[in-house]
Design a protein around this motif. Structure first.
Motif, PDB file in Angstrom:
ATOM      1  N   ALA A   9      58.844  97.617  24.169  1.00 23.42           N
ATOM      2  CA  ALA A   9      59.302  96.444  24.916  1.00 23.42           C
ATOM      3  C   ALA A   9      60.811  96.486  25.107  1.00 23.42           C
ATOM      4  O   ALA A   9      61.496  97.394  24.627  1.00 23.42           O
ATOM      5  CB  ALA A   9      58.893  95.165  24.173  1.00 23.42           C
ATOM      6  N   ALA A  17      63.083  86.798  21.922  1.00 25.47           N
ATOM      7  CA  ALA A  17      61.983  87.440  22.635  1.00 25.47           C
ATOM      8  C   ALA A  17      62.105  88.955  22.475  1.00 25.47           C
ATOM      9  O   ALA A  17      62.931  89.451  21.705  1.00 25.47           O
ATOM     10  CB  ALA A  17      61.993  87.034  24.116  1.00 25.47           C
ATOM     11  N   GLY A  78      55.312  95.091  25.769  1.00 25.00           N
ATOM     12  CA  GLY A  78      55.926  93.964  26.449  1.00 25.00           C
ATOM     13  C   GLY A  78      56.575  94.400  27.755  1.00 25.00           C
ATOM     14  O   GLY A  78      55.934  94.990  28.616  1.00 25.00           O
ATOM     15  N   MET A  79      57.865  94.133  27.880  1.00 26.10           N
ATOM     16  CA  MET A  79      58.582  94.389  29.128  1.00 26.10           C
ATOM     17  C   MET A  79      58.662  95.878  29.460  1.00 26.10           C
ATOM     18  O   MET A  79      59.138  96.684  28.673  1.00 26.10           O
ATOM     19  CB  MET A  79      60.003  93.833  29.022  1.00 26.10           C
ATOM     20  CG  MET A  79      60.895  94.155  30.197  1.00 26.10           C
ATOM     21  SD  MET A  79      62.607  93.705  29.869  1.00 26.10           S
ATOM     22  CE  MET A  79      63.414  94.388  31.321  1.00 26.10           C
ATOM     23  N   ASP A 104      51.115  92.602  26.800  1.00 27.24           N
ATOM     24  CA  ASP A 104      51.688  91.343  27.284  1.00 27.24           C
ATOM     25  C   ASP A 104      52.520  91.684  28.523  1.00 27.24           C
ATOM     26  O   ASP A 104      53.658  92.160  28.390  1.00 27.24           O
ATOM     27  CB  ASP A 104      52.561  90.706  26.202  1.00 27.24           C
ATOM     28  CG  ASP A 104      53.060  89.330  26.599  1.00 27.24           C
ATOM     29  OD1 ASP A 104      52.401  88.676  27.422  1.00 27.24           O
ATOM     30  OD2 ASP A 104      54.122  88.909  26.096  1.00 27.24           O
ATOM     31  N   VAL A 106      54.954  91.360  30.729  1.00 29.06           N
ATOM     32  CA  VAL A 106      56.153  90.558  30.983  1.00 29.06           C
ATOM     33  C   VAL A 106      56.749  90.939  32.339  1.00 29.06           C
ATOM     34  O   VAL A 106      57.180  92.069  32.545  1.00 29.06           O
ATOM     35  CB  VAL A 106      57.197  90.779  29.873  1.00 29.06           C
ATOM     36  CG1 VAL A 106      58.475  90.013  30.190  1.00 29.06           C
ATOM     37  CG2 VAL A 106      56.630  90.359  28.522  1.00 29.06           C
ATOM     38  N   ALA A 109      61.469  86.393  32.672  1.00 26.21           N
ATOM     39  CA  ALA A 109      61.872  85.707  31.451  1.00 26.21           C
ATOM     40  C   ALA A 109      61.491  84.233  31.520  1.00 26.21           C
ATOM     41  O   ALA A 109      61.138  83.706  32.585  1.00 26.21           O
ATOM     42  CB  ALA A 109      63.387  85.841  31.251  1.00 26.21           C
ATOM     43  N   THR A 110      61.561  83.541  30.380  1.00 24.83           N
ATOM     44  CA  THR A 110      61.307  82.105  30.351  1.00 24.83           C
ATOM     45  C   THR A 110      62.189  81.369  31.344  1.00 24.83           C
ATOM     46  O   THR A 110      61.776  80.391  31.969  1.00 24.83           O
ATOM     47  CB  THR A 110      61.548  81.557  28.930  1.00 24.83           C
ATOM     48  OG1 THR A 110      60.692  82.242  28.012  1.00 24.83           O
ATOM     49  CG2 THR A 110      61.266  80.070  28.859  1.00 24.83           C
ATOM     50  N   ASN A 138      50.306  85.079  31.480  1.00 20.42           N
ATOM     51  CA  ASN A 138      50.348  83.658  31.803  1.00 20.42           C
ATOM     52  C   ASN A 138      49.917  83.493  33.265  1.00 20.42           C
ATOM     53  O   ASN A 138      49.515  84.460  33.915  1.00 20.42           O
ATOM     54  CB  ASN A 138      51.736  83.072  31.532  1.00 20.42           C
ATOM     55  CG  ASN A 138      52.843  83.773  32.329  1.00 20.42           C
ATOM     56  OD1 ASN A 138      52.606  84.313  33.427  1.00 20.42           O
ATOM     57  ND2 ASN A 138      54.053  83.774  31.799  1.00 20.42           N
ATOM     58  N   GLU A 141      51.969  85.668  35.794  1.00 16.71           N
ATOM     59  CA  GLU A 141      51.631  87.092  35.656  1.00 16.71           C
ATOM     60  C   GLU A 141      50.221  87.379  36.154  1.00 16.71           C
ATOM     61  O   GLU A 141      49.981  88.412  36.799  1.00 16.71           O
ATOM     62  CB  GLU A 141      51.793  87.498  34.193  1.00 16.71           C
ATOM     63  CG  GLU A 141      53.249  87.465  33.737  1.00 16.71           C
ATOM     64  CD  GLU A 141      53.420  87.253  32.239  1.00 16.71           C
ATOM     65  OE1 GLU A 141      54.573  87.308  31.771  1.00 16.71           O
ATOM     66  OE2 GLU A 141      52.416  87.012  31.531  1.00 16.71           O
ATOM     67  N   GLY A 211      55.223  84.009  24.268  1.00 14.29           N
ATOM     68  CA  GLY A 211      54.262  85.066  24.605  1.00 14.29           C
ATOM     69  C   GLY A 211      54.427  86.298  23.751  1.00 14.29           C
ATOM     70  O   GLY A 211      53.438  86.944  23.372  1.00 14.29           O
ATOM     71  N   CYS A 212      55.672  86.641  23.445  1.00 17.21           N
ATOM     72  CA  CYS A 212      55.942  87.798  22.585  1.00 17.21           C
ATOM     73  C   CYS A 212      55.358  87.570  21.194  1.00 17.21           C
ATOM     74  O   CYS A 212      54.713  88.457  20.623  1.00 17.21           O
ATOM     75  CB  CYS A 212      57.449  88.044  22.478  1.00 17.21           C
ATOM     76  SG  CYS A 212      58.278  88.381  24.046  1.00 17.21           S
TER      77      CYS A 212
END
Length: 267
Positions: A9, A17, A78-79, A104, A106, A109-110, A138, A141, A211-212
């Motif tokens: 990630a 995060a 992740g990312m 996840d 990603v 970002a939030t 989410n 995504e 989420g992370c």
């Protein structure tokens, strides 16, 4: 035995995060955490200032270094900032074939800042969906990954999960934090049945890195031997506690992080 878990990630220097949140979650749940860095971000609780993406070859070399030496019980992804990085991650994980992969996806970002190039969503579907034990998008995504606008309601959740399964995901946990109501509900679909995970809305749904923390906790519980449905249940309990204790932290002036070590600090 202490399980070794790998996060693949991006880095969040503010600690809420990315790999920092993943490593905190692994540690809080009694696992040994490792990290392959796919991007360096300059960010804080208020937003992302800049992103540096390393060459895909270096990401591959990091993965090779870990698997050549260490037994990896589970991987959390992740990312992934570019399609090229998605490709090398997929190729190396297909080669090493870890037992559990929690993806996840990603994409932002939030704060809403984009964290992935335009080719990433389709590359994730084509190359990582077939490898992942579980995908945890989410609503935003899920829309990007499915190619459809998803209504933020219970019917929309079921449709999105089915669409992503049809695109190759073995199991989908659609995170329902954006659905309005007194509860925060996530929906699991494994191709055969749906299971709803409902928890009281704590009021910190915009917290940094939820989420992370959730996906990392699921990876940890899978590595500890829990079946998928039970691993998600345990991870939701962990995240709810981390959200409830978030007000004990004073980090930044934007959406603050969850309290990853809420259980340990309470003792």
């Amino acid at each position: 035995m202490i399980q070794n878990l790998l996060s693949i990630a991006g880095s969040d220097p503010s600690g809420g995060a990315g790999i920092q949140a993943d490593l905190k979650t692994f540690g809080a749940l009694g696992c040994y955490g490792m990290a392959v860095v796919t991007a360096l971000t300059a960010q804080n609780t208020r937003g992302v200032l800049d992103v540096y993406v390393p060459p895909p070859e270096f990401v591959a070399t990091q993965i090779d270094a870990i698997f050549a030496d260490i037994d990896v019980a589970a991987v959390k992804i992740g990312m992934l900032a570019t399609g090229a990085i998605v490709e090398v991650v997929a190729k190396r994980l297909a080669y090493y074939n870890p037992r559990f992969i929690v993806l996840d996806p990603v994409l932002a970002a939030t704060s809403g800042d984009a964290l992935a190039a335009s080719d990433v969503a389709e590359a994730i579907v084509r190359q990582l969906f077939p490898l992942a034990t579980l995908v945890t998008p989410n609503f935003f995504e899920a829309s990007r990954l499915s190619g459809h606008v998803i209504a933020a309601d219970q019917a929309g959740m079921r449709r999105a999960a089915a669409l992503l399964h049809a695109r190759g995901a073995k199991a989908v946990l659609l995170k329902g934090g954006h659905v309005q109501g007194p509860t925060c509900d996530d929906l699991l679909f494994d191709g055969a049945s749906y299971r709803l995970y409902s928890a009281p809305r704590i009021g910190a749904e915009e917290a940094h890195g939820t989420g992370c923390a959730l996906s990392s906790a699921i990876a940890a519980y899978l590595a500890k031997g829990l079946p998928l449905a039970e691993a998600i249940d345990a991870a939701k309990t962990y995240l709810n506690g981390a959200l409830a204790a978030a007000d004990q932290l004073t980090v930044g002036h934007g959406p603050g992080p969850v309290h990853h070590f809420h259980e340990l600090w309470r003792r």
